[in-house]
Write a protein that holds these residues in place. Structure first.
Motif, PDB file in Angstrom:
ATOM      1  N   ILE A 160       0.853  -1.186   0.000  1.00 30.69           N
ATOM      2  CA  ILE A 160       0.000   0.000   0.000  1.00 30.69           C
ATOM      3  C   ILE A 160       0.886   1.232   0.000  1.00 30.69           C
ATOM      4  N   LYS A 161       0.653   2.128  -0.942  1.00 28.44           N
ATOM      5  CA  LYS A 161       1.415   3.373  -1.029  1.00 28.44           C
ATOM      6  C   LYS A 161       0.834   4.377  -0.042  1.00 28.44           C
ATOM      7  N   ILE A 162       1.719   4.979   0.725  1.00 28.57           N
ATOM      8  CA  ILE A 162       1.298   6.052   1.625  1.00 28.57           C
ATOM      9  C   ILE A 162       1.923   7.336   1.090  1.00 28.57           C
ATOM     10  N   PRO A 163       1.104   8.213   0.521  1.00 28.71           N
ATOM     11  CA  PRO A 163       1.659   9.444  -0.055  1.00 28.71           C
ATOM     12  C   PRO A 163       2.247  10.340   1.035  1.00 28.71           C
ATOM     13  N   PRO A 164       3.248  11.142   0.677  1.00 28.25           N
ATOM     14  CA  PRO A 164       3.802  12.069   1.660  1.00 28.25           C
ATOM     15  C   PRO A 164       2.767  13.131   2.032  1.00 28.25           C
ATOM     16  N   LEU A 165       2.909  13.657   3.222  1.00 29.71           N
ATOM     17  CA  LEU A 165       2.009  14.714   3.697  1.00 29.71           C
ATOM     18  C   LEU A 165       2.207  15.947   2.837  1.00 29.71           C
ATOM     19  N   ASP A 166       1.131  16.445   2.263  1.00 33.38           N
ATOM     20  CA  ASP A 166       1.174  17.627   1.387  1.00 33.38           C
ATOM     21  C   ASP A 166       0.717  18.843   2.193  1.00 33.38           C
ATOM     22  N   PRO A 167       1.647  19.705   2.619  1.00 35.25           N
ATOM     23  CA  PRO A 167       1.280  20.863   3.425  1.00 35.25           C
ATOM     24  C   PRO A 167       0.315  21.813   2.711  1.00 35.25           C
ATOM     25  N   SER A 168       0.349  21.824   1.385  1.00 29.78           N
ATOM     26  CA  SER A 168      -0.553  22.719   0.650  1.00 29.78           C
ATOM     27  C   SER A 168      -1.956  22.127   0.510  1.00 29.78           C
ATOM     28  N   ASN A 169      -2.093  20.820   0.728  1.00 29.72           N
ATOM     29  CA  ASN A 169      -3.402  20.174   0.632  1.00 29.72           C
ATOM     30  C   ASN A 169      -3.517  19.074   1.692  1.00 29.72           C
ATOM     31  N   PRO A 170      -3.536  19.474   2.978  1.00 25.75           N
ATOM     32  CA  PRO A 170      -3.598  18.460   4.033  1.00 25.75           C
ATOM     33  C   PRO A 170      -4.909  17.671   4.017  1.00 25.75           C
ATOM     34  N   GLU A 171      -5.969  18.256   3.452  1.00 30.82           N
ATOM     35  CA  GLU A 171      -7.257  17.554   3.370  1.00 30.82           C
ATOM     36  C   GLU A 171      -7.132  16.297   2.505  1.00 30.82           C
ATOM     37  N   ALA A 172      -6.452  16.442   1.363  1.00 34.00           N
ATOM     38  CA  ALA A 172      -6.257  15.277   0.478  1.00 34.00           C
ATOM     39  C   ALA A 172      -5.371  14.242   1.158  1.00 34.00           C
ATOM     40  N   SER A 173      -4.333  14.707   1.852  1.00 38.51           N
ATOM     41  CA  SER A 173      -3.460  13.783   2.581  1.00 38.51           C
ATOM     42  C   SER A 173      -4.256  13.041   3.640  1.00 38.51           C
ATOM     43  N   TYR A 174      -5.097  13.762   4.365  1.00 35.48           N
ATOM     44  CA  TYR A 174      -5.914  13.156   5.409  1.00 35.48           C
ATOM     45  C   TYR A 174      -6.800  12.057   4.819  1.00 35.48           C
ATOM     46  N   GLN A 175      -7.426  12.328   3.688  1.00 33.90           N
ATOM     47  CA  GLN A 175      -8.290  11.331   3.045  1.00 33.90           C
ATOM     48  C   GLN A 175      -7.498  10.094   2.631  1.00 33.90           C
ATOM     49  N   LYS A 180       0.451   3.652  11.825  1.00 35.49           N
ATOM     50  CA  LYS A 180       1.243   4.637  11.070  1.00 35.49           C
ATOM     51  C   LYS A 180       0.313   5.606  10.344  1.00 35.49           C
ATOM     52  N   ALA A 181      -0.722   5.076   9.714  1.00 35.97           N
ATOM     53  CA  ALA A 181      -1.685   5.926   9.005  1.00 35.97           C
ATOM     54  C   ALA A 181      -2.409   6.847   9.982  1.00 35.97           C
ATOM     55  N   GLN A 182      -2.760   6.327  11.155  1.00 39.99           N
ATOM     56  CA  GLN A 182      -3.444   7.132  12.169  1.00 39.99           C
ATOM     57  C   GLN A 182      -2.556   8.291  12.621  1.00 39.99           C
ATOM     58  N   ALA A 183      -1.263   8.044  12.799  1.00 40.12           N
ATOM     59  CA  ALA A 183      -0.329   9.104  13.187  1.00 40.12           C
ATOM     60  C   ALA A 183      -0.240  10.175  12.100  1.00 40.12           C
ATOM     61  N   LEU A 184      -0.203   9.743  10.859  1.00 39.96           N
ATOM     62  CA  LEU A 184      -0.148  10.697   9.743  1.00 39.96           C
ATOM     63  C   LEU A 184      -1.453  11.484   9.634  1.00 39.96           C
ATOM     64  N   MET A 185      -2.562  10.845   9.958  1.00 43.59           N
ATOM     65  CA  MET A 185      -3.849  11.552   9.974  1.00 43.59           C
ATOM     66  C   MET A 185      -3.794  12.692  10.990  1.00 43.59           C
ATOM     67  N   GLY A 186      -3.191  12.429  12.146  1.00 47.54           N
ATOM     68  CA  GLY A 186      -3.051  13.456  13.174  1.00 47.54           C
ATOM     69  C   GLY A 186      -2.219  14.632  12.682  1.00 47.54           C
ATOM     70  N   GLN A 187      -1.128  14.334  11.979  1.00 45.06           N
ATOM     71  CA  GLN A 187      -0.294  15.404  11.421  1.00 45.06           C
ATOM     72  C   GLN A 187      -1.070  16.229  10.395  1.00 45.06           C
ATOM     73  N   ALA A 188      -1.846  15.541   9.566  1.00 47.71           N
ATOM     74  CA  ALA A 188      -2.652  16.246   8.559  1.00 47.71           C
ATOM     75  C   ALA A 188      -3.705  17.120   9.242  1.00 47.71           C
ATOM     76  N   GLN A 189      -4.288  16.624  10.330  1.00 52.16           N
ATOM     77  CA  GLN A 189      -5.295  17.415  11.059  1.00 52.16           C
ATOM     78  C   GLN A 189      -4.675  18.685  11.641  1.00 52.16           C
ATOM     79  N   VAL A 190      -3.459  18.592  12.142  1.00 53.16           N
ATOM     80  CA  VAL A 190      -2.770  19.782  12.667  1.00 53.16           C
ATOM     81  C   VAL A 190      -2.593  20.805  11.559  1.00 53.16           C
ATOM     82  N   LEU A 191      -2.161  20.355  10.393  1.00 51.60           N
ATOM     83  CA  LEU A 191      -1.991  21.277   9.262  1.00 51.60           C
ATOM     84  C   LEU A 191      -3.324  21.870   8.809  1.00 51.60           C
TER      85      LEU A 191
END
Length: 161
Positions: free
Chosen positions: A92-107, A132-143
């Motif tokens: 499963i590919k996990i895309p990098p967190l996109d600071p300009s579009n955290p909503e898409a990263s969160y999804q 790991k995905a849950q942790a990244l979701m948290g980072q996206a939510q902060v952004l």
């Protein structure tokens, strides 16, 4: 970044029936070099066992693959020396967190988490990917929160003029 969700079998080889063993004889373990090749009537039971294990692991991996959608790769199933399915995985590919579009990263991270937990019996690796995905979701939510605050400040500054 890519991770694999997987299913690992609890046993790599079928254990012969206890009645077929001599007193004091132990069943060969996973690491035994002895190959178990049933003969006669047991052969049909062994083939049924192999088919059942394959179907179980395939079903588990299909659940991952289906939920992963475009983020998932192909199903890989591992077999022991007797042809028994003993595990499998779906990359499963996990895309990098996109600071300009955290909503898409969160999804995307939600999709990864859901794919990891899709089977009713997630493995340890599945749970690690979901974590790991849950942790990244948290980072996206902060952004997303920062982005919202910034937009509110800009809107407030515009209304004060």
């Amino acid at each position: 970044m890519g991770l694999s969700v997987c299913h690992q079998s609890l046993w790599a080889r079928p254990v012969p029936h206890a009645a077929a063993q001599s007193p004091g004889q132990q069943s060969p373990g996973k690491d035994s070099a002895q190959s178990i090749q049933p003969k006669g009537k047991d052969s049909a039971a062994f083939e049924q066992f192999k088919a059942q294990r394959y179907a179980e692991i395939l079903s588990h991996e299909q659940a991952h693959q289906s939920a992963a959608g475009s983020l998932g790769g192909g199903i890989h199933i591992d077999f022991d020396s007797n042809g028994v399915a003993v595990g499998g995985h779906v990359p499963i590919k996990i895309p990098p967190l996109d600071p300009s579009n955290p909503e898409a990263s969160y999804q995307s991270y939600c999709q990864v988490r859901n794919a990891a937990l899709a089977p009713g019996d997630p493995s340890g690796q599945d749970c690690a990917v979901a974590s790991k995905a849950q942790a990244l979701m948290g980072q996206a939510q902060v952004l997303m929160a920062r982005k919202k605050q910034k937009a509110q400040k800009i809107a407030e500054a515009g209304t004060q003029d």
